[in-house]
Design an enzyme around this catalytic site. Structure first.
Site, PDB file in Angstrom:
ATOM      1  N   ARG A  90       0.814  -1.243   0.000  1.00  0.00           N
ATOM      2  CA  ARG A  90       0.000   0.000   0.000  1.00  0.00           C
ATOM      3  C   ARG A  90       0.836   1.276   0.000  1.00  0.00           C
ATOM      4  NH1 ARG A  90      -3.032  -2.873   3.977  1.00  0.00           N
ATOM      5  NH2 ARG A  90      -4.725  -3.999   2.981  1.00  0.00           N
ATOM      6  N   LYS A 145       3.243  11.339 -11.179  1.00  0.00           N
ATOM      7  CA  LYS A 145       2.475  10.448 -12.052  1.00  0.00           C
ATOM      8  C   LYS A 145       3.301   9.180 -12.271  1.00  0.00           C
ATOM      9  CE  LYS A 145      -0.521  13.392 -14.793  1.00  0.00           C
ATOM     10  NZ  LYS A 145      -0.846  13.863 -16.149  1.00  0.00           N
ATOM     11  N   GLU A 191      10.019  18.375 -24.207  1.00  0.00           N
ATOM     12  CA  GLU A 191       9.249  18.738 -23.001  1.00  0.00           C
ATOM     13  C   GLU A 191       9.714  20.089 -22.450  1.00  0.00           C
ATOM     14  OE1 GLU A 191       6.617  17.042 -22.041  1.00  0.00           O
ATOM     15  OE2 GLU A 191       6.914  14.934 -22.571  1.00  0.00           O
ATOM     16  N   LYS A 194       7.092  23.105 -13.648  1.00  0.00           N
ATOM     17  CA  LYS A 194       6.350  21.866 -13.340  1.00  0.00           C
ATOM     18  C   LYS A 194       5.953  21.848 -11.865  1.00  0.00           C
ATOM     19  CE  LYS A 194       5.266  17.275 -13.978  1.00  0.00           C
ATOM     20  NZ  LYS A 194       5.366  16.064 -14.740  1.00  0.00           N
ATOM     21  N   GLU A 200      -4.572  16.686 -11.159  1.00  0.00           N
ATOM     22  CA  GLU A 200      -5.078  17.047 -12.484  1.00  0.00           C
ATOM     23  C   GLU A 200      -6.597  17.232 -12.511  1.00  0.00           C
ATOM     24  OE1 GLU A 200      -2.800  15.320 -15.741  1.00  0.00           O
ATOM     25  OE2 GLU A 200      -4.638  15.307 -16.925  1.00  0.00           O
ATOM     26  N   ARG A 253      -3.289  21.384 -14.019  1.00  0.00           N
ATOM     27  CA  ARG A 253      -2.248  20.425 -14.419  1.00  0.00           C
ATOM     28  C   ARG A 253      -2.464  19.894 -15.844  1.00  0.00           C
ATOM     29  NH1 ARG A 253       0.864  15.780 -10.898  1.00  0.00           N
ATOM     30  NH2 ARG A 253       2.131  15.061 -12.638  1.00  0.00           N
ATOM     31  N   ASN A 270      -0.357  18.580 -20.509  1.00  0.00           N
ATOM     32  CA  ASN A 270      -0.639  17.593 -21.559  1.00  0.00           C
ATOM     33  C   ASN A 270      -0.642  18.215 -22.953  1.00  0.00           C
ATOM     34  OD1 ASN A 270      -0.957  15.583 -19.622  1.00  0.00           O
ATOM     35  ND2 ASN A 270      -3.095  16.120 -19.290  1.00  0.00           N
ATOM     36  N   HIS A 284       0.033  16.194 -26.041  1.00  0.00           N
ATOM     37  CA  HIS A 284      -0.014  14.780 -25.651  1.00  0.00           C
ATOM     38  C   HIS A 284      -1.220  14.037 -26.211  1.00  0.00           C
ATOM     39  CE1 HIS A 284       3.206  16.034 -23.071  1.00  0.00           C
ATOM     40  NE2 HIS A 284       3.329  14.852 -22.507  1.00  0.00           N
ATOM     41  N   HIS A 342       0.124  10.908 -27.771  1.00  0.00           N
ATOM     42  CA  HIS A 342      -0.192   9.559 -27.294  1.00  0.00           C
ATOM     43  C   HIS A 342      -0.824   8.723 -28.401  1.00  0.00           C
ATOM     44  CE1 HIS A 342      -0.191  10.428 -22.659  1.00  0.00           C
ATOM     45  NE2 HIS A 342       1.017  10.367 -23.177  1.00  0.00           N
ATOM     46  N   HIS A 353       8.779   9.070 -26.721  1.00  0.00           N
ATOM     47  CA  HIS A 353       7.662   9.847 -26.189  1.00  0.00           C
ATOM     48  C   HIS A 353       7.838  11.332 -26.538  1.00  0.00           C
ATOM     49  CE1 HIS A 353       4.545  11.224 -23.459  1.00  0.00           C
ATOM     50  NE2 HIS A 353       5.416  12.039 -22.904  1.00  0.00           N
TER      51      HIS A 353
HETATM   52  P1  NAD Z   1      13.510   6.077 -21.458  1.00  0.00           P
HETATM   53  O1  NAD Z   1      13.308   5.899 -20.021  1.00  0.00           O
HETATM   54  O2  NAD Z   1      13.150   4.958 -22.358  1.00  0.00           O
HETATM   55  O3  NAD Z   1      15.017   6.524 -21.715  1.00  0.00           O
HETATM   56  C1  NAD Z   1      15.424   6.755 -23.027  1.00  0.00           C
HETATM   57  C2  NAD Z   1      16.700   5.946 -23.349  1.00  0.00           C
HETATM   58  O4  NAD Z   1      17.795   6.543 -22.686  1.00  0.00           O
HETATM   59  C3  NAD Z   1      16.653   4.515 -22.871  1.00  0.00           C
HETATM   60  O5  NAD Z   1      17.272   3.707 -23.830  1.00  0.00           O
HETATM   61  C4  NAD Z   1      17.488   4.553 -21.603  1.00  0.00           C
HETATM   62  O6  NAD Z   1      18.044   3.316 -21.278  1.00  0.00           O
HETATM   63  C5  NAD Z   1      18.527   5.549 -21.971  1.00  0.00           C
HETATM   64  N1  NAD Z   1      19.193   6.254 -20.894  1.00  0.00           N
HETATM   65  C6  NAD Z   1      18.665   6.735 -19.762  1.00  0.00           C
HETATM   66  N2  NAD Z   1      19.547   7.499 -19.123  1.00  0.00           N
HETATM   67  C7  NAD Z   1      20.688   7.474 -19.836  1.00  0.00           C
HETATM   68  C8  NAD Z   1      21.951   8.086 -19.699  1.00  0.00           C
HETATM   69  N3  NAD Z   1      22.203   8.949 -18.714  1.00  0.00           N
HETATM   70  N4  NAD Z   1      22.903   7.814 -20.617  1.00  0.00           N
HETATM   71  C9  NAD Z   1      22.630   6.989 -21.667  1.00  0.00           C
HETATM   72  N5  NAD Z   1      21.432   6.421 -21.869  1.00  0.00           N
HETATM   73  C10 NAD Z   1      20.479   6.667 -20.968  1.00  0.00           C
HETATM   74  O7  NAD Z   1      12.663   7.342 -22.000  1.00  0.00           O
HETATM   75  P2  NAD Z   1      12.415   8.796 -21.405  1.00  0.00           P
HETATM   76  O8  NAD Z   1      12.341   9.672 -22.576  1.00  0.00           O
HETATM   77  O9  NAD Z   1      13.320   9.124 -20.294  1.00  0.00           O
HETATM   78  O10 NAD Z   1      10.960   8.665 -20.762  1.00  0.00           O
HETATM   79  C11 NAD Z   1       9.844   8.343 -21.534  1.00  0.00           C
HETATM   80  C12 NAD Z   1       8.795   7.744 -20.619  1.00  0.00           C
HETATM   81  O11 NAD Z   1       8.427   8.702 -19.623  1.00  0.00           O
HETATM   82  C13 NAD Z   1       7.526   7.365 -21.328  1.00  0.00           C
HETATM   83  O12 NAD Z   1       7.122   6.110 -20.876  1.00  0.00           O
HETATM   84  C14 NAD Z   1       6.541   8.417 -20.903  1.00  0.00           C
HETATM   85  O13 NAD Z   1       5.216   7.972 -20.904  1.00  0.00           O
HETATM   86  C15 NAD Z   1       7.014   8.735 -19.528  1.00  0.00           C
HETATM   87  N6  NAD Z   1       6.645  10.064 -19.038  1.00  0.00           N
HETATM   88  C16 NAD Z   1       6.113  10.141 -17.797  1.00  0.00           C
HETATM   89  C17 NAD Z   1       5.782  11.364 -17.286  1.00  0.00           C
HETATM   90  C18 NAD Z   1       5.260  11.469 -15.880  1.00  0.00           C
HETATM   91  O14 NAD Z   1       4.838  12.550 -15.484  1.00  0.00           O
HETATM   92  N7  NAD Z   1       5.323  10.412 -15.116  1.00  0.00           N
HETATM   93  C19 NAD Z   1       5.990  12.537 -18.030  1.00  0.00           C
HETATM   94  C20 NAD Z   1       6.545  12.409 -19.301  1.00  0.00           C
HETATM   95  C21 NAD Z   1       6.876  11.158 -19.810  1.00  0.00           C
HETATM   96  N1  GLY Z   2       3.618  15.010 -17.871  1.00  0.00           N
HETATM   97  C1  GLY Z   2       2.303  15.411 -17.498  1.00  0.00           C
HETATM   98  C2  GLY Z   2       2.103  15.569 -16.041  1.00  0.00           C
HETATM   99  O1  GLY Z   2       3.001  15.318 -15.262  1.00  0.00           O
HETATM  100  O2  GLY Z   2       1.047  15.929 -15.611  1.00  0.00           O
END
Ligand code: NAD
Ligand code: GLY
Length: 384
Positions: A128, A150, A192, A234, A244, A248, A252, A255, A259, A272
């Protein structure tokens, strides 16, 4: 090092931004120790990031002042968006149970948004809810996904469809980790950063235009400023509207289109941030078609995205009807009405219901036309 805060009452937390925080174990250890609990933790990472930064993080966790009895487990995911699944989430929970982690454990996410989202959801769910720390290593994770709570995994029918709001205890951003990031992933994160200028801060957008070359070159001082400003915006938005219910939603921007593109292209095909970049161009174009946004400003958005080297249109032809159908599955679609975050000026956006025949026609025209190609955007007389 700069410290920012996310102001959420008892759930408030610090964001530390510094160059080399992990490489200096005493600095990293001093920051992290106050936010660890008990004598167990698990570092969740992937098979790309762990070889680069796991040892540095482990060194921070073995510093004097950190609980000397701390047992540190490691759980590595395969690399990629395709692995942000319920199956891998379950595997992490299985691992925690097998290793007898109790409610006092801490889950530490070391990696990009994929690792952070999955680890955060596991932290939210395990017994939990257990302590959670973010150590983001991509630009996207440093400016967006590690802040705000998130967490989620994907479902074959929709992105981020299963998850929870769950805030970390702290976010440790070591900007030097970005040196090893591929050009493609770096640019995806930059999408972003540009988003914050469009949605919240026109002066920041102007600064981004002025510094685009240095940003692309990862000039440390410019990069640090971009990360700090992005986190500042942010944090303000999240503090105002954690769940949200209103404001918030502006995060998006791009997005709803993005998406749908990610979903149709297949997770992992488009980054992404690349999907969001195309989505921001399409949203600006759509807003201009609806008469909400000046054409010249839509061109500015498009031109900046193109100039930093991000895509402004999908690589493959995607049918407008398929995209609209994918959007209908988006979390932002409520009672069959599509909702879009659309700009009215650079620095100002609002959420719009899209349901009239004229609006749907304009939406399909936006999707059908494809966004202006980079060259066309640059020839459109936009000064950036
Ligand atoms: P990712 O986590 O896939 O990382 C991108 C690539 O970079 C991967 O191959 C990873 O292994 C590599 N990598 C990471 N750090 C590295 C480093 N320092 N040196 C070399 N390689 C490295 O992708 P991302 O762009 O970081 O994140 C995308 C994800 O985040 C999506 O799933 C998206 O939905 C999510 N997201 C979430 C939120 C949220 O608010 N939670 C917001 C935006 C995006
Ligand atoms: N990336 C969208 C949010 O955090 O709300």
């Amino acid at each position: 090092m700069q410290t920012l805060g996310v102001d959420l009452g008892v759930n408030s937390y610090p964001i530390w931004v510094g160059d080399g925080l992990l490489a200096d174990p005493s600095a990293g250890g001093a920051l992290l120790r106050a936010h660890l609990r008990g004598n167990q933790c698990v570092v969740v990472s992937n098979d790309t990031v762990a070889p680069l930064y796991m040892d540095a993080l482990l060194a921070c966790l073995s510093q004097p002042g950190v609980n000397a009895d701390l047992v540190v487990d490691q759980f590595l995911l395969p690399d990629g968006e395709a692995y942000k699944t319920l199956d891998n989430f379950t595997s992490l929970l299985d691992f925690l149970l097998a290793r007898k982690h109790n409610r006092g454990t801490t889950v530490i996410a070391l990696g990009g948004g994929v690792v952070g989202d999955l680890a955060g959801f596991a932290a939210a769910s395990y017994q939990r809810g257990v302590n959670f720390i973010q150590v983001p290593t991509t630009l996207l994770a440093q400016v967006d996904s590690s802040v705000g709570g998130k967490t989620a995994v994907n479902h074959p029918l929709g992105k981020n469809m299963i998850g929870a709001f769950y805030q970390p205890r702290c976010v440790l951003i070591d900007t030097s980790t970005l040196a090893s990031l591929s050009e493609r992933d770096y640019l995806a994160g930059l999408a972003e950063v540009l988003k914050y200028g469009v949605i919240y801060d026109g002066a920041f957008f102007n600064w981004l235009e002025d510094n685009q070359t240095k940003l692309v070159a990862r000039e440390p001082e410019v990069l640090r400023h971009a990360i700090v400003e992005s986190c500042r915006i942010k944090a303000l938005v999240v503090a105002e509207d954690e769940r949200e219910q209103g404001l918030r939603a502006i995060l998006n921007y791009g997005h709803t289109f993005g998406h749908a593109l990610e979903n149709l292209a297949g997770y992992g095909t488009l980054r992404h941030g690349e999907a969001v970049a195309i989505g921001m161009v399409q949203a600006a174009d759509f807003a201009a078609r609806l008469g909400l946004f000046a054409q010249v400003d839509a061109q500015r958005v498009k031109a900046l995205i193109a100039r930093v080297g991000l895509p402004v249109a999908p690589g493959a032809e995607l049918a407008a009807d398929d995209l609209v159908a994918a959007m209908a599955l988006d979390k932002k679609t409520i009672d069959g009405t599509l909702h879009f975050v659309l700009p009215s000026a650079i620095g100002t956006v609002a959420v719009h219901d899209i349901n009239t025949d004229a609006q749907i026609k304009a939406l399909k025209e936006t999707l059908g036309s494809g966004a202006l190609l980079c060259e066309e955007a640059l020839q459109a007389g936009v000064t950036v």
